[in-house]
Design a protein around this motif. Structure first.
Motif, PDB file in Angstrom:
ATOM      1  N   GLU A   1       9.918  -2.610   3.615  1.00  0.00           N
ATOM      2  CA  GLU A   1       8.700  -3.403   3.359  1.00  0.00           C
ATOM      3  C   GLU A   1       8.590  -3.771   1.876  1.00  0.00           C
ATOM      4  O   GLU A   1       8.227  -4.898   1.532  1.00  0.00           O
ATOM      5  N   ILE A   2       8.930  -2.809   1.010  1.00  0.00           N
ATOM      6  CA  ILE A   2       8.830  -3.079  -0.434  1.00  0.00           C
ATOM      7  C   ILE A   2       9.855  -4.152  -0.823  1.00  0.00           C
ATOM      8  O   ILE A   2       9.532  -5.113  -1.525  1.00  0.00           O
TER       9      ILE A   2
ATOM     10  N   THR B   1       0.839  -1.203   0.000  1.00  0.00           N
ATOM     11  CA  THR B   1       0.000   0.000   0.000  1.00  0.00           C
ATOM     12  C   THR B   1       0.875   1.255   0.000  1.00  0.00           C
ATOM     13  O   THR B   1       2.016   1.237   0.475  1.00  0.00           O
ATOM     14  N   PRO B   2       0.327   2.371  -0.549  1.00  0.00           N
ATOM     15  CA  PRO B   2       1.101   3.615  -0.537  1.00  0.00           C
ATOM     16  C   PRO B   2       1.538   3.955   0.891  1.00  0.00           C
ATOM     17  O   PRO B   2       0.774   3.748   1.846  1.00  0.00           O
ATOM     18  N   GLY B   3       2.758   4.430   1.049  1.00  0.00           N
ATOM     19  CA  GLY B   3       3.300   4.720   2.379  1.00  0.00           C
ATOM     20  C   GLY B   3       4.192   3.603   2.886  1.00  0.00           C
ATOM     21  O   GLY B   3       4.838   3.744   3.933  1.00  0.00           O
TER      22      GLY B   3
ATOM     23  N   ASN C   1      -1.830   4.599  -5.830  1.00  0.00           N
ATOM     24  CA  ASN C   1      -2.547   3.317  -5.910  1.00  0.00           C
ATOM     25  C   ASN C   1      -1.779   2.220  -5.188  1.00  0.00           C
ATOM     26  O   ASN C   1      -0.550   2.237  -5.182  1.00  0.00           O
ATOM     27  N   PRO C   2      -2.489   1.226  -4.617  1.00  0.00           N
ATOM     28  CA  PRO C   2      -1.787   0.049  -4.100  1.00  0.00           C
ATOM     29  C   PRO C   2      -1.201  -0.767  -5.251  1.00  0.00           C
ATOM     30  O   PRO C   2      -1.673  -0.680  -6.385  1.00  0.00           O
ATOM     31  N   VAL C   3      -0.194  -1.566  -4.920  1.00  0.00           N
ATOM     32  CA  VAL C   3       0.457  -2.446  -5.899  1.00  0.00           C
ATOM     33  C   VAL C   3       0.151  -3.884  -5.522  1.00  0.00           C
ATOM     34  O   VAL C   3       0.134  -4.229  -4.339  1.00  0.00           O
ATOM     35  N   LEU C   4      -0.074  -4.713  -6.529  1.00  0.00           N
ATOM     36  CA  LEU C   4      -0.232  -6.141  -6.289  1.00  0.00           C
ATOM     37  C   LEU C   4       0.968  -6.854  -6.900  1.00  0.00           C
ATOM     38  O   LEU C   4       1.224  -6.703  -8.111  1.00  0.00           O
ATOM     39  N   LEU C   5       1.717  -7.601  -6.079  1.00  0.00           N
ATOM     40  CA  LEU C   5       2.780  -8.457  -6.612  1.00  0.00           C
ATOM     41  C   LEU C   5       2.199  -9.849  -6.752  1.00  0.00           C
ATOM     42  O   LEU C   5       1.475 -10.309  -5.861  1.00  0.00           O
ATOM     43  N   GLU C   6       2.505 -10.523  -7.854  1.00  0.00           N
ATOM     44  CA  GLU C   6       1.943 -11.861  -8.075  1.00  0.00           C
ATOM     45  C   GLU C   6       3.002 -12.831  -8.544  1.00  0.00           C
ATOM     46  O   GLU C   6       3.956 -12.437  -9.226  1.00  0.00           O
TER      47      GLU C   6
ATOM     48  N   VAL D   1       6.786  -0.592  -9.087  1.00  0.00           N
ATOM     49  CA  VAL D   1       6.180  -0.496  -7.748  1.00  0.00           C
ATOM     50  C   VAL D   1       6.174   0.966  -7.311  1.00  0.00           C
ATOM     51  O   VAL D   1       5.139   1.511  -6.894  1.00  0.00           O
ATOM     52  N   ASP D   2       7.312   1.624  -7.438  1.00  0.00           N
ATOM     53  CA  ASP D   2       7.438   3.016  -6.975  1.00  0.00           C
ATOM     54  C   ASP D   2       6.514   3.939  -7.767  1.00  0.00           C
ATOM     55  O   ASP D   2       5.894   4.840  -7.206  1.00  0.00           O
ATOM     56  N   ALA D   3       6.417   3.693  -9.089  1.00  0.00           N
ATOM     57  CA  ALA D   3       5.583   4.569  -9.926  1.00  0.00           C
ATOM     58  C   ALA D   3       4.111   4.441  -9.543  1.00  0.00           C
ATOM     59  O   ALA D   3       3.397   5.443  -9.448  1.00  0.00           O
ATOM     60  N   VAL D   4       3.657   3.210  -9.299  1.00  0.00           N
ATOM     61  CA  VAL D   4       2.236   3.005  -8.954  1.00  0.00           C
ATOM     62  C   VAL D   4       1.942   3.604  -7.583  1.00  0.00           C
ATOM     63  O   VAL D   4       0.936   4.301  -7.391  1.00  0.00           O
ATOM     64  N   LEU D   5       2.854   3.369  -6.632  1.00  0.00           N
ATOM     65  CA  LEU D   5       2.645   3.913  -5.277  1.00  0.00           C
ATOM     66  C   LEU D   5       2.646   5.441  -5.315  1.00  0.00           C
ATOM     67  O   LEU D   5       1.842   6.094  -4.653  1.00  0.00           O
ATOM     68  N   ALA D   6       3.546   6.000  -6.140  1.00  0.00           N
ATOM     69  CA  ALA D   6       3.626   7.464  -6.236  1.00  0.00           C
ATOM     70  C   ALA D   6       2.337   8.052  -6.797  1.00  0.00           C
ATOM     71  O   ALA D   6       1.956   9.181  -6.483  1.00  0.00           O
TER      72      ALA D   6
END
Ligand code: GLY
Length: 424
Positions: free
Chosen positions: A132-133, A125-127, A178-183, A170-175
């Motif tokens: 954690e990432i 999640t953003p933040g 939006n939340p990111v989903l890793l799969e 990941v960084d671009a989506v969080l910036a």
């Protein structure tokens, strides 16, 4: 039946053509539509397809008996809810059900409850802190699948073996907030199966395969889709039934159990791996460009079919009828697509049969010009997939767009027998 279609891409052009061929269609409107559709439908201005008030006002103005919503953005925004509240029959799910596309985390939750096979996923999640990432990325690889947990029109996914590139996305989506989903990466050939869903009634269309990367041999960045073909000669004979039984029916039942029954087109994007079909994603609308190929083979009158879904009578419809053979579509994209497509280039030769418009417009001189990334599609049919390929590429050779490009290998691996389903 007076029908209003909302949307403006090649998918809507295919829908409009199919609806126009149904004798039960008396008048066809499309909003905002594109210049290629004006021979079969009346184009109506619509400033904002996500504005429910505008859509309801337009449906009233044209006295629509049926409203067909093409893209996901108005569906996720709840336009179908407002139209239904105003008394219109609508093809397309309500806002709550459209979350199956609008939120990847929601889709995962539905699949878990319904016991549907899918990739293992983790949300960032953003933040989230740097540690954690990095710890989340440690749980994935060697191929990273990084998804924007929001609407990205098929373009928010990065699949890469490169951890640095994965981290960048990941960084671009969080910036962007939006939340990111890793799969986990699902291996095996991809299948797009579209199902008409009316509560617990599920009717599959023909299975198709999209080609998402911009370049031949699946190279370059992801796009909205560069071409597709149907049906899939390499799919096991019971493949469609397995996807219906193992994926689409359990999901439809789960939506009913949650009090948010699905009504419309449920698009299951799957990988056929060693364990059989596994879900990559769901979409709440017809897929683009697969629709352009799938509808080319549909013989059942389209307006009556979509109206049956919209009015809750899909279970009473006779089995779907299909033409024998194969259909294929190839996308002609603008120069620099998908990065920053050039627009305003004059297109010639696009009046050939089988051309569906997406990003096209007329300039002041009345010439057809490019006005978007994916400019147009060529659709062709054949007794064999190879014949369909030849016909499509012959048409494409006669269309000129400066800087335009298309993939030359749509369906080629299938024709060459290079795709197979290996189940253990
Ligand atoms: N075929 C990709 C999409 O419709 O999102």
């Amino acid at each position: 039946m007076r029908i209003l279609v909302i949307g403006s891409g090649a998918r809507e052009h295919a829908l409009v053509q199919g609806l126009a061929q149904d004798p039960s269609t008396s008048k066809l409107f499309v909003a905002p539509g594109n210049t290629g559709m004006s021979d079969v439908a009346t184009l109506k201005p619509l400033a904002d397809v996500t504005d429910s008030q505008q859509c309801v006002a337009l449906a009233r103005e044209v006295e629509a008996d049926l409203v067909v919503i093409g893209p996901e953005i108005p569906l996720v925004a709840g336009v179908a809810d407002s139209l239904r509240e105003a008394g219109f029959a609508v093809f397309g799910p309500n806002k709550a059900a459209a979350q199956i596309e609008g939120s990847k985390a929601f889709a995962k939750d539905i699949m878990k409850a319904a016991g549907v096979a899918t990739a293992h996923a983790q949300t960032i999640t953003p933040g989230a802190s740097d540690e954690e990432i990095e710890a989340a990325l440690d749980n994935f690889g060697p191929t990273f699948v990084v998804k924007d947990d929001g609407l990205a029109g098929g373009k928010g996914v990065v699949v890469t073996p490169n951890r640095v590139s994965a981290r960048e996305h990941v960084d671009a989506v969080l910036a962007a907030g939006n939340p990111v989903l890793l799969e986990t990466f699902l291996s095996g050939p991809e299948v797009s199966l579209f199902c008409l869903v009316d509560g617990e009634t599920v009717v599959p269309l023909l299975p198709a395969q999209d080609h998402k990367r911009v370049g031949d041999g699946d190279t370059g960045p992801n796009t909205g889709g560069m071409g597709a073909y149907t049906p899939l000669p390499w799919l096991p004979e019971n493949g469609v039934q397995r996807i219906v039984d193992e994926v689409c029916v359990p999901v439809a039942k789960e939506m009913v159990n949650r009090g948010t029954p699905y009504s419309g087109l449920l698009y299951a994007g799957l990988a056929w791996g060693e364990e059989g079909p596994s879900v990559v994603e769901f979409n709440c609308r017809f897929g683009d460009p697969e629709t352009q190929a799938v509808l080319a083979l549909l013989k059942t009158p389209l307006a009556q079919l979509l109206n049956a879904v919209a009015t809750g009578t899909l279970a009473e419809q006779p089995p779907l009828e299909w033409e024998e053979g194969y259909a294929l579509t190839v996308v002609l994209a603008a120069e620099n697509y998908p990065a920053s497509p050039a627009t305003g280039h004059v297109i010639t030769g696009a009046d050939a049969p089988g051309v569906l418009h997406a990003g096209t417009a007329r300039n002041e001189a009345g010439e057809l010009v490019s006005a978007g990334g994916r400019v147009l599609n060529v659709v062709a049919k054949g007794k064999t997939l190879e014949q369909a390929r030849q016909a499509a590429y012959e048409t494409l050779a006669g269309i000129k767009l400066p800087g335009g490009h298309y993939r030359s290998d749509i369906a080629l691996p299938a024709v060459q027998g290079l795709i197979s389903c290996h189940e253990s």
